[in-house]
Design a protein around this motif. Structure first.
Motif, PDB file in Angstrom:
ATOM      1  N   PHE A   7       4.496  60.156 -11.056  1.00 36.68           N
ATOM      2  CA  PHE A   7       4.187  59.887  -9.652  1.00 36.68           C
ATOM      3  C   PHE A   7       3.960  61.183  -8.880  1.00 36.68           C
ATOM      4  CE2 PHE A   7       6.450  55.837 -10.582  1.00 36.68           C
ATOM      5  CZ  PHE A   7       5.360  55.014 -10.387  1.00 36.68           C
ATOM      6  N   ARG A   8       4.796  62.194  -9.165  1.00 33.46           N
ATOM      7  CA  ARG A   8       4.588  63.491  -8.518  1.00 33.46           C
ATOM      8  C   ARG A   8       3.238  64.075  -8.919  1.00 33.46           C
ATOM      9  NH1 ARG A   8       9.840  64.725 -10.285  1.00 33.46           N
ATOM     10  NH2 ARG A   8       8.966  66.397 -11.523  1.00 33.46           N
ATOM     11  N   MET A   9       2.833  63.893 -10.171  1.00 34.74           N
ATOM     12  CA  MET A   9       1.520  64.373 -10.622  1.00 34.74           C
ATOM     13  C   MET A   9       0.408  63.622  -9.896  1.00 34.74           C
ATOM     14  SD  MET A   9       2.304  64.818 -14.703  1.00 34.74           S
ATOM     15  CE  MET A   9       0.613  64.652 -15.161  1.00 34.74           C
ATOM     16  N   GLY A  10       0.572  62.333  -9.746  1.00 30.46           N
ATOM     17  CA  GLY A  10      -0.420  61.537  -9.028  1.00 30.46           C
ATOM     18  C   GLY A  10      -0.533  61.944  -7.572  1.00 30.46           C
ATOM     19  N   PHE A  11       0.616  62.167  -6.913  1.00 36.00           N
ATOM     20  CA  PHE A  11       0.603  62.619  -5.525  1.00 36.00           C
ATOM     21  C   PHE A  11      -0.063  63.987  -5.411  1.00 36.00           C
ATOM     22  CE2 PHE A  11       4.513  59.843  -4.606  1.00 36.00           C
ATOM     23  CZ  PHE A  11       3.727  58.829  -4.111  1.00 36.00           C
ATOM     24  N   ALA A  12       0.242  64.875  -6.356  1.00 33.60           N
ATOM     25  CA  ALA A  12      -0.368  66.214  -6.341  1.00 33.60           C
ATOM     26  C   ALA A  12      -1.883  66.102  -6.482  1.00 33.60           C
ATOM     27  CB  ALA A  12       0.208  67.072  -7.461  1.00 33.60           C
TER      28      ALA A  12
ATOM     29  N   PHE B  75      -3.811  63.552  -5.570  1.00 29.43           N
ATOM     30  CA  PHE B  75      -4.392  63.014  -4.333  1.00 29.43           C
ATOM     31  C   PHE B  75      -4.313  64.009  -3.175  1.00 29.43           C
ATOM     32  CE2 PHE B  75      -4.017  58.887  -6.513  1.00 29.43           C
ATOM     33  CZ  PHE B  75      -5.353  58.516  -6.390  1.00 29.43           C
ATOM     34  N   ILE B  76      -3.253  64.800  -3.122  1.00 25.59           N
ATOM     35  CA  ILE B  76      -3.173  65.850  -2.104  1.00 25.59           C
ATOM     36  C   ILE B  76      -4.318  66.838  -2.310  1.00 25.59           C
ATOM     37  CG2 ILE B  76      -1.836  67.857  -1.336  1.00 25.59           C
ATOM     38  CD1 ILE B  76       0.698  66.150  -1.910  1.00 25.59           C
ATOM     39  N   SER B  77      -4.514  67.248  -3.552  1.00 22.36           N
ATOM     40  CA  SER B  77      -5.599  68.183  -3.876  1.00 22.36           C
ATOM     41  C   SER B  77      -6.958  67.587  -3.533  1.00 22.36           C
ATOM     42  CB  SER B  77      -5.558  68.495  -5.368  1.00 22.36           C
ATOM     43  OG  SER B  77      -5.412  69.830  -5.612  1.00 22.36           O
ATOM     44  N   LEU B  78      -7.167  66.350  -3.924  1.00 23.07           N
ATOM     45  CA  LEU B  78      -8.444  65.685  -3.678  1.00 23.07           C
ATOM     46  C   LEU B  78      -8.733  65.573  -2.180  1.00 23.07           C
ATOM     47  CD1 LEU B  78     -10.893  64.095  -4.826  1.00 23.07           C
ATOM     48  CD2 LEU B  78      -9.481  62.040  -4.619  1.00 23.07           C
ATOM     49  N   LEU B  79      -7.738  65.132  -1.417  1.00 27.72           N
ATOM     50  CA  LEU B  79      -7.935  64.977   0.016  1.00 27.72           C
ATOM     51  C   LEU B  79      -8.184  66.322   0.703  1.00 27.72           C
ATOM     52  CD1 LEU B  79      -5.291  62.219   0.808  1.00 27.72           C
ATOM     53  CD2 LEU B  79      -7.784  61.978   0.690  1.00 27.72           C
ATOM     54  N   LEU B  80      -7.447  67.341   0.299  1.00 23.71           N
ATOM     55  CA  LEU B  80      -7.681  68.669   0.850  1.00 23.71           C
ATOM     56  C   LEU B  80      -9.105  69.140   0.555  1.00 23.71           C
ATOM     57  CD1 LEU B  80      -4.473  70.787   0.130  1.00 23.71           C
ATOM     58  CD2 LEU B  80      -5.579  70.445   2.331  1.00 23.71           C
ATOM     59  N   PHE B  81      -9.535  68.923  -0.688  1.00 24.93           N
ATOM     60  CA  PHE B  81     -10.867  69.359  -1.094  1.00 24.93           C
ATOM     61  C   PHE B  81     -11.941  68.605  -0.318  1.00 24.93           C
ATOM     62  CE2 PHE B  81     -14.579  69.869  -3.764  1.00 24.93           C
ATOM     63  CZ  PHE B  81     -14.486  71.205  -4.129  1.00 24.93           C
ATOM     64  N   LEU B  82     -11.779  67.298  -0.184  1.00 21.73           N
ATOM     65  CA  LEU B  82     -12.764  66.514   0.554  1.00 21.73           C
ATOM     66  C   LEU B  82     -12.792  66.887   2.035  1.00 21.73           C
ATOM     67  CD1 LEU B  82     -12.265  63.000  -1.073  1.00 21.73           C
ATOM     68  CD2 LEU B  82     -14.167  64.592  -1.434  1.00 21.73           C
ATOM     69  N   PHE B  83     -11.630  67.172   2.597  1.00 21.58           N
ATOM     70  CA  PHE B  83     -11.555  67.525   4.007  1.00 21.58           C
ATOM     71  C   PHE B  83     -12.133  68.912   4.285  1.00 21.58           C
ATOM     72  CE2 PHE B  83      -9.164  69.364   7.607  1.00 21.58           C
ATOM     73  CZ  PHE B  83      -9.588  68.495   8.598  1.00 21.58           C
ATOM     74  N   LEU B  84     -11.850  69.878   3.399  1.00 27.27           N
ATOM     75  CA  LEU B  84     -12.255  71.259   3.638  1.00 27.27           C
ATOM     76  C   LEU B  84     -13.575  71.649   2.979  1.00 27.27           C
ATOM     77  CD1 LEU B  84      -8.797  72.990   3.078  1.00 27.27           C
ATOM     78  CD2 LEU B  84      -9.897  72.464   5.255  1.00 27.27           C
ATOM     79  N   GLY B  85     -14.046  70.859   2.015  1.00 25.46           N
ATOM     80  CA  GLY B  85     -15.200  71.237   1.205  1.00 25.46           C
ATOM     81  C   GLY B  85     -16.448  71.570   1.990  1.00 25.46           C
ATOM     82  N   ARG B  86     -16.895  70.679   2.856  1.00 26.62           N
ATOM     83  CA  ARG B  86     -18.134  70.904   3.615  1.00 26.62           C
ATOM     84  C   ARG B  86     -18.008  72.130   4.519  1.00 26.62           C
ATOM     85  NH1 ARG B  86     -22.403  67.583   4.411  1.00 26.62           N
ATOM     86  NH2 ARG B  86     -21.220  65.874   3.518  1.00 26.62           N
TER      87      ARG B  86
ATOM     88  N   VAL C  87     -10.974  75.443  -4.704  1.00 29.84           N
ATOM     89  CA  VAL C  87     -10.292  74.716  -5.785  1.00 29.84           C
ATOM     90  C   VAL C  87      -8.906  75.308  -6.012  1.00 29.84           C
ATOM     91  CG1 VAL C  87     -10.365  74.161  -8.245  1.00 29.84           C
ATOM     92  CG2 VAL C  87     -12.455  74.032  -6.885  1.00 29.84           C
ATOM     93  N   LEU C  88      -8.835  76.631  -6.054  1.00 29.43           N
ATOM     94  CA  LEU C  88      -7.565  77.311  -6.264  1.00 29.43           C
ATOM     95  C   LEU C  88      -6.597  77.029  -5.114  1.00 29.43           C
ATOM     96  CD1 LEU C  88      -6.183  79.261  -8.230  1.00 29.43           C
ATOM     97  CD2 LEU C  88      -7.063  81.126  -6.853  1.00 29.43           C
ATOM     98  N   PHE C  89      -7.091  77.061  -3.885  1.00 26.73           N
ATOM     99  CA  PHE C  89      -6.253  76.780  -2.723  1.00 26.73           C
ATOM    100  C   PHE C  89      -5.676  75.364  -2.798  1.00 26.73           C
ATOM    101  CE2 PHE C  89      -5.971  74.963   1.572  1.00 26.73           C
ATOM    102  CZ  PHE C  89      -4.970  75.769   2.101  1.00 26.73           C
ATOM    103  N   CYS C  90      -6.525  74.387  -3.096  1.00 22.57           N
ATOM    104  CA  CYS C  90      -6.072  72.989  -3.170  1.00 22.57           C
ATOM    105  C   CYS C  90      -5.054  72.799  -4.292  1.00 22.57           C
ATOM    106  CB  CYS C  90      -7.268  72.061  -3.364  1.00 22.57           C
ATOM    107  SG  CYS C  90      -8.376  72.030  -1.943  1.00 22.57           S
ATOM    108  N   LEU C  91      -5.292  73.445  -5.428  1.00 22.02           N
ATOM    109  CA  LEU C  91      -4.359  73.373  -6.554  1.00 22.02           C
ATOM    110  C   LEU C  91      -3.003  73.947  -6.170  1.00 22.02           C
ATOM    111  CD1 LEU C  91      -3.878  73.130  -9.786  1.00 22.02           C
ATOM    112  CD2 LEU C  91      -4.372  75.566  -9.708  1.00 22.02           C
ATOM    113  N   MET C  92      -3.017  75.102  -5.543  1.00 23.15           N
ATOM    114  CA  MET C  92      -1.761  75.763  -5.191  1.00 23.15           C
ATOM    115  C   MET C  92      -0.954  74.958  -4.177  1.00 23.15           C
ATOM    116  SD  MET C  92      -1.589  78.317  -7.022  1.00 23.15           S
ATOM    117  CE  MET C  92      -2.819  78.664  -8.223  1.00 23.15           C
TER     118      MET C  92
ATOM    119  N   LEU D 136       2.644  73.456  -5.110  1.00 26.48           N
ATOM    120  CA  LEU D 136       3.846  73.911  -4.414  1.00 26.48           C
ATOM    121  C   LEU D 136       4.552  72.767  -3.685  1.00 26.48           C
ATOM    122  CD1 LEU D 136       2.622  77.337  -3.045  1.00 26.48           C
ATOM    123  CD2 LEU D 136       4.252  76.939  -4.892  1.00 26.48           C
ATOM    124  N   LEU D 137       3.790  71.800  -3.186  1.00 30.36           N
ATOM    125  CA  LEU D 137       4.407  70.674  -2.485  1.00 30.36           C
ATOM    126  C   LEU D 137       5.118  69.715  -3.435  1.00 30.36           C
ATOM    127  CD1 LEU D 137       1.718  69.737   0.189  1.00 30.36           C
ATOM    128  CD2 LEU D 137       3.961  70.776   0.578  1.00 30.36           C
ATOM    129  N   MET D 138       4.587  69.528  -4.620  1.00 30.96           N
ATOM    130  CA  MET D 138       5.117  68.486  -5.500  1.00 30.96           C
ATOM    131  C   MET D 138       5.947  69.002  -6.672  1.00 30.96           C
ATOM    132  SD  MET D 138       4.258  65.954  -3.789  1.00 30.96           S
ATOM    133  CE  MET D 138       4.981  64.742  -4.847  1.00 30.96           C
TER     134      MET D 138
END
Length: 146
Positions: free
Chosen positions: A13-18, A20-31, A68-73, A77-79
């Protein structure tokens, strides 16, 4: 770290949350990040010896690995439940490989051509982190015995 708030939360579950956090950050900041890369002219250049079909890549932003690196980190770190040597080694490796990619892109930008680090330099830098990880693993890490 949120992982410490939910110590009984299973790893999956922590992996799944991580993720989705990464995905949402990437989608929000990507453009916004792509627009910023274009504004500071971190773009791809055409190689003389490349196929003519690659001319469409001219002007494509380069340096997206930073996002990508920012979203991963952030998600890691959160999860992360336990901040231990394994997590630290993953962070060091990710930052180091990201640094290699960023420096390669930066060299391309300032030379205004598509020649960044040579293949030998990249291999040498990547081998250095491999040797570092191997020596740390050999000297400091123990495998569980069952």
């Amino acid at each position: 770290m949120i992982g410490n708030l939910f110590p009984s939360l299973p790893l999956i579950f922590r992996m799944g949350f991580a993720f989705f956090i990464s995905l949402l950050l990437f989608l929000f900041l990507g453009r916004r990040f792509i627009i910023w890369l274009k504004r500071i002219q971190m773009v791809d250049y055409f190689r003389v010896y490349s196929p003519s079909t690659h001319k469409v890549k001219v002007g494509t932003p380069t340096g997206g690995g930073l996002l990508v690196l920012f979203c991963l980190m952030i998600s890691m770190l959160l999860m992360t439940e336990n901040f231990n040597i394994y997590v630290l080694l993953i962070l060091i490796t990710a930052f180091y490989m990201g640094w290699i990619g960023f420096m390669d892109d930066l060299i391309k930008r300032f030379r205004k051509n598509s020649r960044g680090f040579s293949g030998k330099v990249k291999l040498l830098l990547q081998s250095a982190i491999g040797i570092f990880l191997g020596s740390v693993s050999y000297t400091h890490l123990t495998l569980p015995t069952n």
